[in-house]
Design a protein around this motif. Structure first.
Motif, PDB file in Angstrom:
ATOM      1  N   PHE A  96       0.827  -1.204   0.000  1.00 13.05           N
ATOM      2  CA  PHE A  96       0.000   0.000   0.000  1.00 13.05           C
ATOM      3  C   PHE A  96       0.866   1.261   0.000  1.00 13.05           C
ATOM      4  O   PHE A  96       0.601   2.212  -0.744  1.00 13.05           O
ATOM      5  CB  PHE A  96      -0.928   0.007   1.213  1.00 13.05           C
ATOM      6  CG  PHE A  96      -1.728   1.277   1.346  1.00 13.05           C
ATOM      7  CD1 PHE A  96      -2.865   1.483   0.583  1.00 13.05           C
ATOM      8  CD2 PHE A  96      -1.331   2.280   2.217  1.00 13.05           C
ATOM      9  CE1 PHE A  96      -3.593   2.659   0.685  1.00 13.05           C
ATOM     10  CE2 PHE A  96      -2.045   3.458   2.336  1.00 13.05           C
ATOM     11  CZ  PHE A  96      -3.184   3.647   1.558  1.00 13.05           C
ATOM     12  N   LEU A  97       1.896   1.292   0.842  1.00  9.22           N
ATOM     13  CA  LEU A  97       2.769   2.470   0.917  1.00  9.22           C
ATOM     14  C   LEU A  97       3.498   2.692  -0.408  1.00  9.22           C
ATOM     15  O   LEU A  97       3.633   3.828  -0.866  1.00  9.22           O
ATOM     16  CB  LEU A  97       3.770   2.300   2.055  1.00  9.22           C
ATOM     17  CG  LEU A  97       3.170   2.337   3.471  1.00  9.22           C
ATOM     18  CD1 LEU A  97       4.188   1.883   4.496  1.00  9.22           C
ATOM     19  CD2 LEU A  97       2.666   3.743   3.802  1.00  9.22           C
ATOM     20  N   GLU A  98       3.948   1.623  -1.016  1.00  9.20           N
ATOM     21  CA  GLU A  98       4.666   1.749  -2.291  1.00  9.20           C
ATOM     22  C   GLU A  98       3.760   2.317  -3.373  1.00  9.20           C
ATOM     23  O   GLU A  98       4.161   3.163  -4.166  1.00  9.20           O
ATOM     24  CB  GLU A  98       5.215   0.391  -2.717  1.00  9.20           C
ATOM     25  CG  GLU A  98       6.169   0.447  -3.901  1.00  9.20           C
ATOM     26  CD  GLU A  98       6.871  -0.871  -4.134  1.00  9.20           C
ATOM     27  OE1 GLU A  98       7.939  -0.858  -4.779  1.00  9.20           O
ATOM     28  OE2 GLU A  98       6.360  -1.919  -3.676  1.00  9.20           O
ATOM     29  N   GLU A  99       2.503   1.878  -3.392  1.00  8.18           N
ATOM     30  CA  GLU A  99       1.543   2.359  -4.391  1.00  8.18           C
ATOM     31  C   GLU A  99       1.087   3.791  -4.115  1.00  8.18           C
ATOM     32  O   GLU A  99       0.817   4.560  -5.037  1.00  8.18           O
ATOM     33  CB  GLU A  99       0.311   1.447  -4.411  1.00  8.18           C
ATOM     34  CG  GLU A  99       0.568   0.042  -4.886  1.00  8.18           C
ATOM     35  CD  GLU A  99      -0.627  -0.857  -4.639  1.00  8.18           C
ATOM     36  OE1 GLU A  99      -1.749  -0.314  -4.515  1.00  8.18           O
ATOM     37  OE2 GLU A  99      -0.454  -2.092  -4.563  1.00  8.18           O
ATOM     38  N   THR A 100       1.000   4.151  -2.834  1.00  6.08           N
ATOM     39  CA  THR A 100       0.359   5.406  -2.448  1.00  6.08           C
ATOM     40  C   THR A 100       1.331   6.564  -2.295  1.00  6.08           C
ATOM     41  O   THR A 100       1.030   7.694  -2.700  1.00  6.08           O
ATOM     42  CB  THR A 100      -0.407   5.215  -1.125  1.00  6.08           C
ATOM     43  OG1 THR A 100      -1.311   4.119  -1.255  1.00  6.08           O
ATOM     44  CG2 THR A 100      -1.183   6.464  -0.753  1.00  6.08           C
ATOM     45  N   VAL A 101       2.486   6.310  -1.717  1.00  7.77           N
ATOM     46  CA  VAL A 101       3.391   7.400  -1.351  1.00  7.77           C
ATOM     47  C   VAL A 101       4.291   7.801  -2.494  1.00  7.77           C
ATOM     48  O   VAL A 101       4.361   8.972  -2.881  1.00  7.77           O
ATOM     49  CB  VAL A 101       4.234   7.020  -0.111  1.00  7.77           C
ATOM     50  CG1 VAL A 101       5.236   8.115   0.215  1.00  7.77           C
ATOM     51  CG2 VAL A 101       3.321   6.758   1.080  1.00  7.77           C
ATOM     52  N   GLY A 102       5.022   6.861  -3.063  1.00  9.83           N
ATOM     53  CA  GLY A 102       5.895   7.202  -4.191  1.00  9.83           C
ATOM     54  C   GLY A 102       7.233   7.778  -3.752  1.00  9.83           C
ATOM     55  O   GLY A 102       8.285   7.212  -4.031  1.00  9.83           O
ATOM     56  N   ASP A 103       7.217   8.904  -3.067  1.00  7.39           N
ATOM     57  CA  ASP A 103       8.445   9.592  -2.651  1.00  7.39           C
ATOM     58  C   ASP A 103       8.767   9.229  -1.200  1.00  7.39           C
ATOM     59  O   ASP A 103       8.046   9.613  -0.290  1.00  7.39           O
ATOM     60  CB  ASP A 103       8.273  11.107  -2.791  1.00  7.39           C
ATOM     61  CG  ASP A 103       9.465  11.885  -2.256  1.00  7.39           C
ATOM     62  OD1 ASP A 103      10.555  11.282  -2.113  1.00  7.39           O
ATOM     63  OD2 ASP A 103       9.309  13.078  -1.960  1.00  7.39           O
ATOM     64  N   PHE A 104       9.872   8.517  -1.005  1.00 13.97           N
ATOM     65  CA  PHE A 104      10.252   8.116   0.349  1.00 13.97           C
ATOM     66  C   PHE A 104      11.414   8.947   0.885  1.00 13.97           C
ATOM     67  O   PHE A 104      11.941   8.657   1.948  1.00 13.97           O
ATOM     68  CB  PHE A 104      10.571   6.626   0.384  1.00 13.97           C
ATOM     69  CG  PHE A 104       9.344   5.786   0.155  1.00 13.97           C
ATOM     70  CD1 PHE A 104       8.513   5.464   1.215  1.00 13.97           C
ATOM     71  CD2 PHE A 104       8.991   5.380  -1.125  1.00 13.97           C
ATOM     72  CE1 PHE A 104       7.348   4.733   1.010  1.00 13.97           C
ATOM     73  CE2 PHE A 104       7.840   4.640  -1.341  1.00 13.97           C
ATOM     74  CZ  PHE A 104       7.009   4.320  -0.270  1.00 13.97           C
ATOM     75  N   ASP A 105      11.756   9.996   0.156  1.00 19.63           N
ATOM     76  CA  ASP A 105      12.786  10.923   0.627  1.00 19.63           C
ATOM     77  C   ASP A 105      12.106  12.122   1.293  1.00 19.63           C
ATOM     78  O   ASP A 105      12.278  13.270   0.876  1.00 19.63           O
ATOM     79  CB  ASP A 105      13.669  11.364  -0.538  1.00 19.63           C
ATOM     80  CG  ASP A 105      14.874  12.174  -0.064  1.00 19.63           C
ATOM     81  OD1 ASP A 105      15.269  12.012   1.110  1.00 19.63           O
ATOM     82  OD2 ASP A 105      15.397  12.974  -0.876  1.00 19.63           O
ATOM     83  N   GLN A 106      11.302  11.851   2.297  1.00 18.13           N
ATOM     84  CA  GLN A 106      10.603  12.891   3.043  1.00 18.13           C
ATOM     85  C   GLN A 106      10.369  12.392   4.462  1.00 18.13           C
ATOM     86  O   GLN A 106      10.719  11.262   4.794  1.00 18.13           O
ATOM     87  CB  GLN A 106       9.273  13.258   2.374  1.00 18.13           C
ATOM     88  CG  GLN A 106       8.294  12.105   2.245  1.00 18.13           C
ATOM     89  CD  GLN A 106       6.981  12.516   1.603  1.00 18.13           C
ATOM     90  OE1 GLN A 106       6.400  13.544   1.943  1.00 18.13           O
ATOM     91  NE2 GLN A 106       6.508  11.725   0.652  1.00 18.13           N
TER      92      GLN A 106
END
Length: 221
Positions: free
Chosen positions: A179-189
């Motif tokens: 879910f996080l991979e599909e929803t967030v996209g940007d993990f540099d935050q």
């Protein structure tokens, strides 16, 4: 406990969550997101302190707490829910590591939304909600705390998940890696995470696996 405070009023905000308005001690100050320990000032209960997060604004003249009661076992939260206005409480100084460190994604499970209520309300007053996103997981729509307010504040950036039942307007999924991979996209935050310990462990683990830096994760350590 450092302070003696009085319960001024309480009201239900969901079927098992109450909003408590408590007198504010002179000079008391907490950073949005910090918690305090509360106990009921009665024999047998005065030493049974539990952590709760003030959910109002820092400069309010009273303190607000948003507390879930657990009817399936006798405990402090059940006793708090039974209190009448005028009841005396004991309160500690504020503590905790959850505080706002910049724009990011707030991920809450159940009553873990409470520190984020304080932060998001503060950001709304400062008109700094534009870059914030909320992912809020609950068992069912009836369990969502302050749903109307959160949808109003964040609009399409308020993602409400219902893990137990499917319902229009809710995502019928869990907050897992997929879910996080599909929803967030940007993990540099920044990511703010709060909920039951298994929820936080799973979410923090998934975020780390997806590339989020450990120093970008804000949670109660």
């Amino acid at each position: 406990m450092n302070h003696n405070v009085n319960l001024l009023m309480s009201q239900f905000v969901t079927h098992d969550v109450k909003r408590f308005i408590v007198s504010k001690p002179p000079g008391f100050a907490a950073v949005p997101g910090q918690g305090v320990e509360l106990a009921i000032d009665r024999p047998g209960l005065a030493k049974q302190g539990r952590p709760f997060t003030p959910t109002g604004l820092a400069d309010d003249r009273v303190l607000e707490f948003t507390i879930k009661g657990y009817a399936d076992h006798a405990g402090v939260t059940q006793a708090l829910h039974a209190l009448e206005p005028g009841a005396k409480l004991l309160m500690s100084e504020p503590f905790g590591t959850i505080r706002y460190e910049g724009p990011g994604v707030f991920i809450a499970g159940g009553a873990g939304i409470t520190p984020f209520l304080a932060i998001l309300r503060d950001l709304a007053r400062r008109r700094e909600l534009a870059k914030q996103t909320l992912i809020f997981s609950s068992k069912s729509p009836r369990d969502v705390i302050c749903e109307k307010e959160l949808r109003h504040l964040l609009g399409e950036r308020c993602l409400l998940l219902s893990t137990g039942v499917a319902a229009p307007g809710y995502v019928h999924r869990r907050v897992d890696r997929a879910f996080l991979e599909e929803t967030v996209g940007d993990f540099d935050q920044r990511f703010y995470v709060c909920g039951p310990p298994p929820f936080m462990d799973a979410v923090n683990g998934a975020l780390t696996q997806l590339g989020a830096r450990s120093e970008s994760l804000v949670f109660e350590r």
